[in-house]
Design a protein around this motif. Structure first.
Motif, short mmCIF file in Angstrom:
data_model
loop_
_atom_site.label_atom_id
_atom_site.label_comp_id
_atom_site.label_asym_id
_atom_site.label_seq_id
_atom_site.Cartn_x
_atom_site.Cartn_y
_atom_site.Cartn_z
N VAL A 1 0.86 -1.06 -0.07
CA VAL A 1 0.01 0.00 0.22
C VAL A 1 0.99 1.20 0.08
N TYR A 2 0.40 2.25 -0.51
CA TYR A 2 0.94 3.67 -0.50
C TYR A 2 -0.15 4.37 0.14
N ILE A 3 0.23 5.08 1.34
CA ILE A 3 -0.72 5.89 2.21
C ILE A 3 -0.59 7.51 1.86
N VAL A 4 -1.76 7.99 1.83
CA VAL A 4 -1.67 9.54 1.37
C VAL A 4 -1.42 10.23 2.97
N LYS A 5 -0.16 10.74 2.80
CA LYS A 5 0.18 11.62 3.89
C LYS A 5 0.74 12.98 3.25
N GLU A 6 0.30 14.09 3.84
CA GLU A 6 0.44 15.52 3.46
C GLU A 6 0.53 15.55 1.91
N ASN A 7 -0.41 15.13 1.41
CA ASN A 7 -0.63 15.31 -0.08
C ASN A 7 0.30 14.58 -1.04
#
Ligand code: SME
Length: 162
Positions: free
Chosen positions: A55-61
């Motif tokens: 997974v790639y997680i949305v963090k600070e855009n």
């Protein structure tokens, strides 16, 4: 918590159908989202032998690399970039039968040939992460993977809160 997966099906759809309730059981007793993501990804790897799954997680855009199984990978992807960033932008699953034909594909590994990326949405419809699966064979994913990986995304949205 069950410590082993029980899978009897030999076909892909059957394996997904057996796996998903076991994923639900696996995450139900644990409150830590990273622990649960790690087990979900490991169970997918164990069941299907995917070349790369994570997974790639949305963090600070940005999308930031999260739990995965497979070779080391790029750590940050911007919105609209690569298959992952495009899935995020479109809020839609993207099936890529041949990564060389996808404009802007990000080659974390030169062995990757085909790919599927599925967004995970929160209750208000924002993308909070994407599930990325890569194969070292061309045309390795289809609408069966899409249908069931979207169910996995739905499950993740029940325990991961951005
Ligand atoms: N190929 C992806 C990047 C992530 S790796 O495959 C693990 C993309 O184009 O977004």
């Amino acid at each position: 918590m069950a410590e082993t997966l029980h899978l009897e099906a030999t076909d892909k759809a059957g394996k997904y159908r057996e796996l998903i309730p076991q994923l639900e059981a696996l995450v139900s007793g644990e409150s830590d989202a990273i622990a649960n993501l790690s087990n979900v990804v490991a169970a997918l790897k164990q069941t299907f032998g995917f070349f790369w799954v994570g997974v790639y997680i949305v963090k600070e855009n940005e999308l930031v690399l999260g739990p995965f199984q497979g070779p080391i990978a790029c750590t940050r992807i911007r919105m609209g970039k690569g298959v992952c960033g495009t899935s995020w932008e479109r809020k839609a699953t993207i099936l890529v039968p041949d990564v060389d034909q996808f404009p802007g594909h990000i080659a974390c590994s030169s062995a990757s040939r085909s790919e599927i990326v599925v967004p995970v949405m929160n209750a208000t419809g924002e993308v909070i992460m994407v599930i990325d699966v890569d194969s070292d064979r061309l045309n390795d994913f289809d609408t069966t993977d899409q249908q069931y990986l979207e169910q996995v995304a739905q499950l993740i949205s029940t325990f991961y809160h951005a």
